[in-house]
Design a protein around this motif. Sequence first.
Motif, PDB file in Angstrom:
ATOM      1  N   GLN A   6      37.498  39.503  48.884  1.00 52.37           N
ATOM      2  CA  GLN A   6      38.749  39.805  48.192  1.00 52.37           C
ATOM      3  C   GLN A   6      39.099  41.271  48.366  1.00 52.37           C
ATOM      4  N   ALA A   8      41.883  44.545  47.861  1.00 56.89           N
ATOM      5  CA  ALA A   8      43.038  45.116  47.184  1.00 56.89           C
ATOM      6  C   ALA A   8      43.820  45.895  48.229  1.00 56.89           C
ATOM      7  N   ASN A  38      45.055  40.929  47.496  1.00 60.22           N
ATOM      8  CA  ASN A  38      45.977  41.097  46.384  1.00 60.22           C
ATOM      9  C   ASN A  38      46.670  42.443  46.579  1.00 60.22           C
ATOM     10  N   LEU A  40      48.626  45.483  45.473  1.00 62.71           N
ATOM     11  CA  LEU A  40      48.830  46.147  44.190  1.00 62.71           C
ATOM     12  C   LEU A  40      49.962  47.159  44.291  1.00 62.71           C
ATOM     13  N   ARG A  66      45.981  47.750  34.122  1.00 62.61           N
ATOM     14  CA  ARG A  66      46.142  46.599  35.017  1.00 62.61           C
ATOM     15  C   ARG A  66      45.701  46.957  36.434  1.00 62.61           C
ATOM     16  N   GLU A  69      41.920  47.161  36.547  1.00 62.63           N
ATOM     17  CA  GLU A  69      41.325  45.826  36.449  1.00 62.63           C
ATOM     18  C   GLU A  69      41.455  45.068  37.762  1.00 62.63           C
ATOM     19  N   ASP A  70      42.633  45.180  38.387  1.00 65.15           N
ATOM     20  CA  ASP A  70      42.833  44.506  39.675  1.00 65.15           C
ATOM     21  C   ASP A  70      41.894  45.066  40.736  1.00 65.15           C
ATOM     22  N   ASN A  73      38.317  43.758  40.388  1.00 58.94           N
ATOM     23  CA  ASN A  73      38.120  42.362  40.778  1.00 58.94           C
ATOM     24  C   ASN A  73      38.179  42.158  42.284  1.00 58.94           C
ATOM     25  N   THR A  74      37.944  43.216  43.055  1.00 59.81           N
ATOM     26  CA  THR A  74      37.971  43.114  44.511  1.00 59.81           C
ATOM     27  C   THR A  74      36.671  43.621  45.110  1.00 59.81           C
TER      28      THR A  74
END
Length: 197
Positions: A6, A8, A38, A40, A66, A69-70, A73-74
């Motif tokens: 994953q 970012a 994802n 950002l 936010r 946090e994003d 999660n990568t």
Amino acid sequence: MAHIIQLAGISGSLRKGSFNTALLHAVHRMLPDHMKMNILSIADIPLYNADLDWPAVAERPAPVARFREDLANTDAVLIVSPEYNYSIPGGLKNAIDWASRGEDSPLLGKPVAVMGATQGLWGTVRMHLAFHPVFQFLNMKPLFRPEILVAKAKDKFDAELRLSDEPTIQLIQKHLKAFSDHILHSQMQVSFPNPQA
């Protein structure tokens, strides 16, 4: 089943017709099946102010919380950015500053890669170099090669801002393979630390 990596993805430009944002989306479309991204936004992140940061406040501003946090999660970060004044654009540096604060920084030790596009001839090389001390401070794990330095960007994208230059596309594919290997190697080092360290 292969491990899903994953990413970012962050564009250092806020401009609507940005070649760098277009390059980031081109990379997104080219990801192999075992990599996801994802993208950002840094558009709503306020200027860094220690009075708005922990521990001065119990909660950081919502866009900052936010964003952090994003990032947390990568597995790795991909930055695609122009070069401003031979360096990192202010908005991007501000977002990195917010994400870097505290022992819970989601950037600490994380694999990272940088790409850049410019209408000039130098291909954002100074922006790349300006990131080196930032990555050193955060103990991040940058991928250095193959470099993606897209010069004369206007000639590499079509009228819809889709990447159309085949040599650049092939180089990005090599970069993504190298980045995948780099991330997996970094994860193995964390899982199996050096017993002599």
